[in-house]
Scaffold this motif. Structure first.
Motif, PDB file in Angstrom:
ATOM      1  N   ALA A 231       0.797  -1.232   0.000  1.00 61.07           N
ATOM      2  CA  ALA A 231       0.000   0.000   0.000  1.00 61.07           C
ATOM      3  C   ALA A 231       0.829   1.282   0.000  1.00 61.07           C
ATOM      4  N   VAL A 232       2.014   1.242   0.616  1.00 57.99           N
ATOM      5  CA  VAL A 232       2.793   2.488   0.775  1.00 57.99           C
ATOM      6  C   VAL A 232       3.136   3.158  -0.563  1.00 57.99           C
ATOM      7  N   PRO A 233       3.667   2.412  -1.567  1.00 56.07           N
ATOM      8  CA  PRO A 233       3.934   3.077  -2.855  1.00 56.07           C
ATOM      9  C   PRO A 233       2.676   3.672  -3.489  1.00 56.07           C
ATOM     10  N   VAL A 234       1.530   2.990  -3.292  1.00 53.93           N
ATOM     11  CA  VAL A 234       0.259   3.503  -3.823  1.00 53.93           C
ATOM     12  C   VAL A 234      -0.080   4.835  -3.168  1.00 53.93           C
ATOM     13  N   ALA A 235       0.073   4.892  -1.831  1.00 51.27           N
ATOM     14  CA  ALA A 235      -0.247   6.113  -1.089  1.00 51.27           C
ATOM     15  C   ALA A 235       0.703   7.249  -1.441  1.00 51.27           C
ATOM     16  N   VAL A 236       1.993   6.928  -1.548  1.00 50.12           N
ATOM     17  CA  VAL A 236       2.987   7.961  -1.883  1.00 50.12           C
ATOM     18  C   VAL A 236       2.722   8.534  -3.266  1.00 50.12           C
ATOM     19  N   THR A 237       2.415   7.652  -4.216  1.00 49.91           N
ATOM     20  CA  THR A 237       2.094   8.101  -5.579  1.00 49.91           C
ATOM     21  C   THR A 237       0.849   8.984  -5.585  1.00 49.91           C
ATOM     22  N   ALA A 238      -0.178   8.563  -4.830  1.00 46.25           N
ATOM     23  CA  ALA A 238      -1.420   9.338  -4.768  1.00 46.25           C
ATOM     24  C   ALA A 238      -1.183  10.718  -4.160  1.00 46.25           C
ATOM     25  N   LEU A 239      -0.376  10.780  -3.095  1.00 48.38           N
ATOM     26  CA  LEU A 239      -0.067  12.065  -2.465  1.00 48.38           C
ATOM     27  C   LEU A 239       0.738  12.966  -3.400  1.00 48.38           C
ATOM     28  N   SER A 240       1.696  12.370  -4.094  1.00 50.47           N
ATOM     29  CA  SER A 240       2.527  13.156  -5.028  1.00 50.47           C
ATOM     30  C   SER A 240       1.686  13.683  -6.186  1.00 50.47           C
ATOM     31  N   GLU A 241       0.763  12.841  -6.663  1.00 50.32           N
ATOM     32  CA  GLU A 241      -0.128  13.268  -7.747  1.00 50.32           C
ATOM     33  C   GLU A 241      -1.023  14.416  -7.282  1.00 50.32           C
ATOM     34  N   MET A 242      -1.522  14.325  -6.046  1.00 55.71           N
ATOM     35  CA  MET A 242      -2.318  15.414  -5.483  1.00 55.71           C
ATOM     36  C   MET A 242      -1.518  16.699  -5.412  1.00 55.71           C
ATOM     37  N   ALA A 243      -0.227  16.555  -5.063  1.00 54.27           N
ATOM     38  CA  ALA A 243       0.632  17.735  -4.950  1.00 54.27           C
ATOM     39  C   ALA A 243       0.773  18.448  -6.296  1.00 54.27           C
ATOM     40  N   ILE A 244       0.839  17.668  -7.375  1.00 57.04           N
ATOM     41  CA  ILE A 244       0.924  18.275  -8.710  1.00 57.04           C
ATOM     42  C   ILE A 244      -0.327  19.119  -8.965  1.00 57.04           C
ATOM     43  N   LEU A 366       5.387   1.943 -17.749  1.00 57.48           N
ATOM     44  CA  LEU A 366       6.445   1.522 -16.822  1.00 57.48           C
ATOM     45  C   LEU A 366       5.908   0.560 -15.767  1.00 57.48           C
ATOM     46  N   GLN A 367       4.700   0.801 -15.282  1.00 56.06           N
ATOM     47  CA  GLN A 367       4.093  -0.122 -14.320  1.00 56.06           C
ATOM     48  C   GLN A 367       3.856  -1.482 -14.978  1.00 56.06           C
ATOM     49  N   GLY A 368       3.460  -1.458 -16.247  1.00 54.90           N
ATOM     50  CA  GLY A 368       3.187  -2.694 -16.971  1.00 54.90           C
ATOM     51  C   GLY A 368       4.416  -3.529 -17.240  1.00 54.90           C
ATOM     52  N   ILE A 369       5.601  -2.891 -17.310  1.00 54.57           N
ATOM     53  CA  ILE A 369       6.848  -3.636 -17.566  1.00 54.57           C
ATOM     54  C   ILE A 369       7.674  -3.790 -16.287  1.00 54.57           C
ATOM     55  N   ASP A 370       6.963  -3.827 -15.154  1.00 51.58           N
ATOM     56  CA  ASP A 370       7.576  -4.120 -13.839  1.00 51.58           C
ATOM     57  C   ASP A 370       8.553  -3.052 -13.351  1.00 51.58           C
ATOM     58  N   ASN A 371       8.224  -1.807 -13.603  1.00 57.26           N
ATOM     59  CA  ASN A 371       9.001  -0.695 -13.048  1.00 57.26           C
ATOM     60  C   ASN A 371       8.066   0.294 -12.346  1.00 57.26           C
ATOM     61  N   PRO A 372       7.299  -0.163 -11.340  1.00 55.82           N
ATOM     62  CA  PRO A 372       6.271   0.699 -10.746  1.00 55.82           C
ATOM     63  C   PRO A 372       6.812   1.840  -9.910  1.00 55.82           C
ATOM     64  N   ARG A 373       8.062   1.719  -9.418  1.00 53.75           N
ATOM     65  CA  ARG A 373       8.587   2.751  -8.519  1.00 53.75           C
ATOM     66  C   ARG A 373       9.112   3.976  -9.263  1.00 53.75           C
ATOM     67  N   ILE A 374       9.467   3.791 -10.542  1.00 56.70           N
ATOM     68  CA  ILE A 374      10.028   4.925 -11.301  1.00 56.70           C
ATOM     69  C   ILE A 374       9.041   6.089 -11.384  1.00 56.70           C
ATOM     70  N   PRO A 375       7.751   5.860 -11.767  1.00 55.46           N
ATOM     71  CA  PRO A 375       6.801   6.978 -11.785  1.00 55.46           C
ATOM     72  C   PRO A 375       6.649   7.650 -10.417  1.00 55.46           C
ATOM     73  N   MET A 376       6.746   6.840  -9.328  1.00 51.88           N
ATOM     74  CA  MET A 376       6.637   7.400  -7.978  1.00 51.88           C
ATOM     75  C   MET A 376       7.802   8.348  -7.694  1.00 51.88           C
ATOM     76  N   TYR A 377       9.019   7.931  -8.040  1.00 51.45           N
ATOM     77  CA  TYR A 377      10.186   8.782  -7.799  1.00 51.45           C
ATOM     78  C   TYR A 377      10.110  10.066  -8.626  1.00 51.45           C
ATOM     79  N   ILE A 378       9.650   9.918  -9.877  1.00 55.99           N
ATOM     80  CA  ILE A 378       9.535  11.103 -10.743  1.00 55.99           C
ATOM     81  C   ILE A 378       8.522  12.090 -10.158  1.00 55.99           C
ATOM     82  N   LEU A 379       7.395  11.557  -9.645  1.00 55.35           N
ATOM     83  CA  LEU A 379       6.380  12.422  -9.044  1.00 55.35           C
ATOM     84  C   LEU A 379       6.896  13.118  -7.792  1.00 55.35           C
ATOM     85  N   LEU A 380       7.703  12.412  -6.988  1.00 59.91           N
ATOM     86  CA  LEU A 380       8.265  13.025  -5.783  1.00 59.91           C
ATOM     87  C   LEU A 380       9.176  14.195  -6.145  1.00 59.91           C
ATOM     88  N   VAL A 381      10.006  13.990  -7.169  1.00 63.86           N
ATOM     89  CA  VAL A 381      10.866  15.088  -7.654  1.00 63.86           C
ATOM     90  C   VAL A 381      10.003  16.204  -8.218  1.00 63.86           C
TER      91      VAL A 381
END
Length: 518
Positions: A231-244, A366-381
């Motif tokens: 759940a944590v990566p999902v929550a972090v991504t959702a929060l970062s998306e909200m921040a945008i 990226l999520q489909g090719i098993d790289n789900p954390r990359i979009p999360m890191y990009i959103l955090l930046v």
């Protein structure tokens, strides 16, 4: 299985549309009843509603959905029930704790951060929302896990109708901005009651033969930790998306008047309309890309990625162009002439959302090719970049600066993730075809600029713009053979079009209006 997935995907799309339409109706009514200043006070609470719902749920509803589906498929009914119970208990505990935090920090947020004492009570009213919202989230996660998404649609319908009714009622009796927030709170109360009823009526019988699992505290903590790790990566991504989306609201709230927040919040939901298209495309693309990647079929992956990118740009860009050019009459039609000052920021912000649609498509790849954390890191930046951009540009240009800052940020996110996708997938993007699409939209913009920016002009502009754009797609040879077959398959289902379909195909082929992707 494929029919079940298609059916549930379609049901979820209906649910998402209901949610968005209901949200737009609520905002339109509330904005007209409160006026820019009151709507601005209400607008300052919206990010907190989202943030505290995400924090209290902790990304667990998708985890419930995943593990319920997984354990139920293995016929492990006891574990299926325990996942729902454990996650719900944790979410309710977090929701109560965070509600208390918000209740006692509202005065500080209103007076020290926003310098607006009038927002204290609306913020306190937000603390009523989170305990009920997590119950709703848990039940919807269970519905998804059992592939009973029609209950999510019913639940969202109950939530939207009750929110609109209660918000209008509370505002009309004089509760002002707090009334709008209380309307949302009562909407979630009704939603929670409805969700629990649907769960007890239709989901509990599916687990009727499963006796409650005798689980120790230590084992329950282990189960919870398994859920939290997902759940944590999902929550972090959702929060970062909200921040945008919402950093502009925070910065304007801290540096400018409540009225300015109201103007910005009127433009914001309209600018996000193109995201409905990209969300639909990315939802379909994720499993498709996963399938192609698992099969190691690079040609199929290339086809999926290229088609989705092209269709997204092909449909989103003209919509953004039309909204940007006719922003003034659009704001007057939807919100009234009082909100005419919102048109400038809408013109800019909707362009930023066009960049973000590409980011969403690439994120699904990226999520489909098993790289789900990359979009999360990009959103955090991106969150940090967006905060810096908004603070600088709002100080210089006011609410227009929030649109400029967010648009620059989304452009940076788009460029970064597009570069990574190309490197990770080794796909060949048809840049010539995409440049033709961009050229078609530049010509569309030049045509629409000449049309008067009145309400009648707006209506004519959308009609003329659609016709001009279709002609440009043909004349600039943007359409591929796959596109033609795809659209003809839909036109063939329209009875009165059957007699023309063959003539249309022959005309396009005889005039050599097909683009060949290399």
């Amino acid at each position: 299985m494929s029919n079940k997935i298609l059916k549930n995907s379609f049901i979820l799309i209906i649910g998402n549309l209901l949610f968005r339409v209901g949200g737009y109706i609520n905002r339109l009514l509330v904005s007209r009843m409160l006026g820019p200043e009151g709507y601005g006070l209400y607008g300052l609470t919206l990010p907190f509603q989202g943030i505290f719902q995400i924090l209290s749920a902790g990304g667990l509803p998708p985890a419930i959905s995943k593990y319920v589906a997984e354990y139920n498929a293995k016929d492990e009914k006891q574990l299926t029930r325990q996942v729902i119970v454990t996650a719900t208990k944790f979410m309710i505990m977090m929701a109560i704790l965070l509600s208390i935090v918000l209740l006692f920090s509202s005065d500080f947020i209103a007076n020290v951060i926003f310098h607006k004492p009038a927002v204290v009570w609306p913020l306190r009213a937000v603390s009523l929302i989170t305990p009920f919202s997590v119950v709703v989230g848990a039940m919807r996660g269970a519905f998804q896990g059992f592939y009973k998404n029609e209950y999510t649609v019913y639940n969202r319908l109950a939530e939207q109708i009750s929110t609109i009714v209660f918000a209008c009622l509370f505002i009309s009796v004089g509760l002002y901005a707090m009334g709008a927030v209380l309307g949302t709170a009562f909407g979630f109360v009704v939603s929670a009651i409805t969700a629990v009823f649907l769960y007890k009526r239709y989901i509990s019988p599916l687990l009727a033969d499963a006796t409650p699992l005798k689980i120790s505290f230590r084992d329950e903590v282990k189960l919870l930790w398994t859920l939290i790790k997902f759940a944590v990566p999902v929550a972090v991504t959702a929060l970062s998306e909200m921040a945008i989306y919402d950093i502009g609201t925070f910065v304007i709230g801290a540096l400018m008047l409540s009225t300015d927040v109201g103007f910005y919040n009127a433009a914001d939901p309209i600018s996000r309309i193109p995201l409905v298209i990209s969300l639909s495309i990315s939802t379909v693309l994720l499993p498709a890309a996963s399938e192609a990647y698992a099969l190691k079929d690079n040609a199929l992956l290339q086809e999926y990625v290229v088609d989705c990118l092209r269709y997204s740009i092909l449909t989103v860009l003209p919509l953004c162009v039309l909204i940007s050019i006719f922003s003034l009459p659009i704001m007057i039609i939807l919100f009234g002439s009082t909100y005419a000052p919102s048109s400038g920021v809408l013109s800019i912000l909707v362009i930023g959302m066009s960049f973000y649609t590409i980011y969403m498509i690439c994120s699904s790849i990226l999520q489909g090719i098993d790289n789900p954390r990359i979009p999360m890191y990009i959103l955090l930046v991106g969150t940090v970049i967006n905060l810096i951009n908004n603070y600088y540009f709002v100080k210089v240009y006011g609410i227009l600066g929030a649109g400029i800052g967010t648009t620059i940020t989304t452009a940076i996110l788009m460029i970064i993730i597009l570069f990574i996708v190309v490197k990770k997938t080794d796909i060949h993007i048809p840049w010539k075809n995409i440049l033709r699409i961009i050229l078609a939209n530049i010509i569309l913009a030049l045509v629409c600029i000449l049309i008067p920016k009145s309400i009648i002009g707006c209506i004519l502009g959308f009609v003329i713009g659609a016709v001009v754009y279709l002609i440009l797609i043909l004349e600039l040879k943007i359409m591929t053979k796959r596109d033609l077959n795809f659209f003809m398959s839909f036109l063939n289902k329209i009875p009165f079009m059957n007699r023309y379909n063959e003539k249309i195909v022959k005309y396009i082929e005889n005039k050599n209006l097909i683009y060949k992707i290399e």
